[in-house]
Write a protein that holds these residues in place. Structure first.
Motif, PDB file in Angstrom:
ATOM      1  N   GLY A  46      -5.747  -5.328  -3.918  1.00 12.06           N
ATOM      2  CA  GLY A  46      -5.080  -6.482  -3.343  1.00 12.06           C
ATOM      3  C   GLY A  46      -5.868  -7.767  -3.559  1.00 12.06           C
ATOM      4  N   PHE A  75       1.835  -2.850  -6.731  1.00 14.78           N
ATOM      5  CA  PHE A  75       1.546  -1.582  -6.062  1.00 14.78           C
ATOM      6  C   PHE A  75       0.756  -0.691  -7.005  1.00 14.78           C
ATOM      7  CE2 PHE A  75       5.757  -2.244  -7.747  1.00 14.78           C
ATOM      8  CZ  PHE A  75       5.792  -1.352  -8.815  1.00 14.78           C
ATOM      9  N   ASN A  76       0.148   0.340  -6.456  1.00  8.41           N
ATOM     10  CA  ASN A  76      -0.551   1.367  -7.228  1.00  8.41           C
ATOM     11  C   ASN A  76       0.234   2.675  -7.132  1.00  8.41           C
ATOM     12  OD1 ASN A  76      -2.656  -0.261  -8.082  1.00  8.41           O
ATOM     13  ND2 ASN A  76      -4.087   0.400  -6.512  1.00  8.41           N
ATOM     14  N   ILE A  97      -4.381   6.220  -1.865  1.00  7.78           N
ATOM     15  CA  ILE A  97      -4.716   5.080  -0.996  1.00  7.78           C
ATOM     16  C   ILE A  97      -6.067   4.492  -1.358  1.00  7.78           C
ATOM     17  CG2 ILE A  97      -3.322   5.937   0.935  1.00  7.78           C
ATOM     18  CD1 ILE A  97      -6.012   6.700   2.323  1.00  7.78           C
ATOM     19  N   ALA A 113      -5.305   3.371   4.872  1.00  9.35           N
ATOM     20  CA  ALA A 113      -5.491   2.836   3.519  1.00  9.35           C
ATOM     21  C   ALA A 113      -6.506   1.709   3.517  1.00  9.35           C
ATOM     22  CB  ALA A 113      -4.156   2.353   2.957  1.00  9.35           C
ATOM     23  N   LEU A 114      -6.481   0.860   4.526  1.00  3.25           N
ATOM     24  CA  LEU A 114      -7.451  -0.227   4.608  1.00  3.25           C
ATOM     25  C   LEU A 114      -8.854   0.316   4.877  1.00  3.25           C
ATOM     26  CD1 LEU A 114      -7.899  -3.296   4.574  1.00  3.25           C
ATOM     27  CD2 LEU A 114      -7.521  -3.294   7.040  1.00  3.25           C
ATOM     28  N   MET A 123      -0.739  -8.649   1.497  1.00  2.00           N
ATOM     29  CA  MET A 123      -0.835  -7.203   1.340  1.00  2.00           C
ATOM     30  C   MET A 123      -0.286  -6.553   2.596  1.00  2.00           C
ATOM     31  SD  MET A 123      -4.140  -4.841   0.401  1.00  2.00           S
ATOM     32  CE  MET A 123      -4.913  -4.652   2.003  1.00  2.00           C
ATOM     33  N   THR A 142      -0.223  -3.029   4.519  1.00  2.00           N
ATOM     34  CA  THR A 142      -0.974  -1.777   4.475  1.00  2.00           C
ATOM     35  C   THR A 142      -1.027  -1.114   5.844  1.00  2.00           C
ATOM     36  OG1 THR A 142      -3.113  -0.774   3.898  1.00  2.00           O
ATOM     37  CG2 THR A 142      -3.186  -2.955   4.907  1.00  2.00           C
ATOM     38  N   ALA A 176       0.829  -1.199   0.000  1.00  3.34           N
ATOM     39  CA  ALA A 176       0.000   0.000   0.000  1.00  3.34           C
ATOM     40  C   ALA A 176       0.862   1.247   0.000  1.00  3.34           C
ATOM     41  CB  ALA A 176      -0.937  -0.010   1.212  1.00  3.34           C
ATOM     42  N   ASN A 177       0.267   2.340  -0.442  1.00  5.87           N
ATOM     43  CA  ASN A 177       0.981   3.618  -0.483  1.00  5.87           C
ATOM     44  C   ASN A 177       1.165   4.212   0.906  1.00  5.87           C
ATOM     45  OD1 ASN A 177       1.581   3.919  -3.265  1.00  5.87           O
ATOM     46  ND2 ASN A 177      -0.564   4.342  -3.663  1.00  5.87           N
ATOM     47  N   THR A 192      -7.220   0.342  -2.169  1.00  2.00           N
ATOM     48  CA  THR A 192      -6.107  -0.512  -1.747  1.00  2.00           C
ATOM     49  C   THR A 192      -6.547  -1.960  -1.538  1.00  2.00           C
ATOM     50  OG1 THR A 192      -4.896   1.320  -0.728  1.00  2.00           O
ATOM     51  CG2 THR A 192      -4.392  -0.886   0.072  1.00  2.00           C
TER      52      THR A 192
END
Length: 589
Positions: free
Chosen positions: A457, A443-444, A450, A475-476, A469, A471, A420-421, A453
């Motif tokens: 995944g 990844f993005n 975010i 983001a989650l 993943m 994170t 995640a970012n 995310t």
């Protein structure tokens, strides 16, 4: 294969879907809605040749489709009804464009006579995504004649191709339908059209376009000599292996290793590049460049004369500043038509792949250059890497940066890991340990957001090898609707959740010293009980209280289901540790 002749909409939609199936579409995500009924019925009839998945939330659906396309390298379709449904695709469209992922977006729409008259669930869907699609068009209204069916077939073929060439990305088709939307039998049964329609002749010649068809094409002759002669004049050159998620990572990493060993230049390998996970190919990999270059004396000593940048620039702000300050001559190796130089340096873009470049230098004989500069980098890498590994190995407290370090050496070989970012990306760059594990980082990093995310995944893990993943909590939480996919999800995803109750990356910025307003408007703690949240969605949850416990859950990985492994960390203490220690790993060299 049977075309549905119950009414003109069923004819149109079944040819639409059948053409895509023959082109090679394997997955279509459908969001519920009325106006898209003909498309939903047509795709549903093509199972199991095409996997058709129903997902409630359009934003989540689009990111899930993005994840599937990212994992497979093939176009994935996502379909929705009219109105604001399609607007929810927008973030994924942007990410697909910026990260070069083939994504097909099909938005159903009302016919022209029901627009601009306050008809329900109607907005202006033409060019809904601005300039982000590789190609966008509105289809004609369904029409019962062979000429228009041929038009439809050709539009689908063109859309499929444009999602992959010359650069992969999103394609948007807006598709109007008049009533009836359900597959009701029309009084006019189109007997004449049926008699004219011969399926095998109509679909003859449709073949799947390989998304990897350009990687092995020969190197253009005009690029064979001049750059190589320039590079070989210097023994102070570096290769920067930037952000990349190639479909053929072994060939990609071998090509970079060949270039490095030919030129005798070190490879500064971003944590989001597969290069760190195929370290046996090349002993000249530098994974600690961010930490090394924090030392001003070393940054000056190591100033390069020439830089070969493979793909996009790494995340590291330290590296970017160093490259910008030194203004070395730089070549960007990437087959896309995009500008990949945010530093605006003395840059030449070579629009070829690194595999093509390696092919071009194969068999060439070069005089050896001085190894002093290369040896300096490699000696620093060995010392700083040993210092990092020793520091983290003996650390018992739950410092969030250690999670990335542990994952790099604990996961089963070849595991896809979606990162995640925000802070997870940075911790991977700081701490991810080189190995020959073949781990596959995904990844993005197109738009670096975010949003989506969790759904991305899940799309990556769907029907593929058990995946992981990494994170943060925000983001989650931004995409918890992704958990609604659980009943359609086939495969396994382990979510390693770093819960520091807020945005840890903001702690690294100057605004962190100003509170208020920092905590409320930047860190934004949500105070969520993830055990309860997981129970709500029927997701397995386990709180990790030690590193040993986490290691035991990561290898082997389960083969089915979704689970959350939560690590509760101290956001402010972790930020303070980074600020105090990242610059110290070169002190005892």
């Amino acid at each position: 294969m049977t075309i549905d002749f119950r009414n003109i909409n069923t004819v149109w939609a079944s040819i639409f879907a059948e053409t895509l199936k023959r082109l090679g579409l394997t997955c279509a995500v459908i969001c519920p809605g009325s106006r898209s009924t003909p498309l939903a019925v047509a795709f549903a009839k093509l199972t199991p040749q095409i996997e058709v998945i129903s997902i409630l939330d359009e934003r989540s659906a689009a990111f899930f489709a993005l994840g599937v396309a990212k994992a497979t390298g093939r176009p994935t379709a996502v379909i929705c009804s009219s109105g604001t449904a399609g607007a929810n695709f927008y973030p994924a469209v942007i990410e697909a464009k910026e990260s070069r992922v083939p994504l097909l977006l099909f938005t159903a729409d009302r016919p022209p006579e029901l627009r601009d008259c306050h008809s329900g669930q109607t907005i202006d869907q033409l060019k809904l995504y601005g300039n982000y699609p590789n190609w966008q068009a509105e289809l004609a209204l369904p029409s019962p004649n062979m000429e228009m069916l041929a038009y439809l077939r050709q539009m689908m073929i063109h859309g499929w191709e444009r999602s992959q060439t010359p650069v992969p990305g999103p394609v948007h088709l807006n598709i109007p339908f008049r009533d009836p939307l359900a597959p009701l039998i029309d009084a006019n049964t189109f007997l004449e059209l049926q008699s004219q329609f011969h399926p095998e002749d109509f679909f003859a010649g449709i073949t799947s376009l390989s998304p990897e068809g350009t990687s092995s094409s020969p190197l253009p002759p005009k690029l064979r000599v001049p750059p190589l002669h320039d590079w070989l004049k210097s023994d102070r050159g570096i290769i920067v292996a930037g952000v990349a998620q190639p479909q053929q990572p072994i060939e990609y990493c071998r090509a970079i290793a060949q270039l490095s060993q030919t030129l005798k230049w070190p490879v500064l390998a971003e944590g989001l590049s597969p290069v760190r996970n195929y370290a046996d190919f090349n002993p000249q990999i530098i994974s600690t460049y961010d930490l090394i270059l924090r030392n001003p004396e070393l940054a000056k000593e190591l100033a390069p004369e020439m830089v070969i940048q493979i793909g996009e620039m790494p995340t590291s702000a330290v590296l970017r500043t160093w490259l910008k300050t030194n203004q070395a001559r730089r070549w960007v190796i990437d087959p896309s038509d995009q500008n990949l130089d945010p530093l605006h340096g003395r840059t030449i873009h070579l629009r070829i792949s690194v595999q093509q470049l390696a092919q071009g230098i194969a068999g060439e004989v070069f005089s050896p250059s001085s190894p002093v500069y290369l040896q300096h980098w490699c000696q620093l890498e060995a010392k700083v890497r040993a210092s990092i590994d020793q520091t983290l190995a003996t650390m018992e407290e739950l410092f969030e940066g250690k999670a990335a370090w542990l994952l790099s050496q604990t996961l089963p070989p070849g595991t896809p890991i979606f990162i995640a970012n925000s802070m997870p990306i940075r911790d991977v760059e700081f701490f991810w340990q080189p190995s020959h594990s073949g781990l596959r980082p995904l990844f993005n990093r197109g738009a670096n957001g975010i949003d989506g995310t969790l759904s991305t995944g899940l799309g990556i893990a769907h029907c593929h090898q058990s995946s992981v993943m990494l994170t943060g909590d925000l983001a989650l939480l931004h995409d918890t609707n992704g958990f609604l996919i659980r009943n359609k999800f086939a495969g396994h995803l382990t979510i390693v959740l770093i819960n520091n109750n807020g945005g840890g990356i903001f702690e690294m910025l100057p605004i962190a010293k100003f509170d208020p307003p920092f905590e409320e408007f930047f860190a934004t703690p949500q105070n969520i009980d993830f055990a309860q949240l997981s129970t709500t969605y029927g997701i397995e949850h386990e709180l990790m209280t030690s590193w040993e416990q986490l290691i035991s859950r990561l290898n082997p990985l389960p083969t089915t289901g979704i689970r959350v492994l939560e690590l509760r960390t101290n956001r402010k203490a972790d930020a303070k540790w980074r600020q105090e220690n990242l610059g110290k790993f070169t002190e005892h060299r």
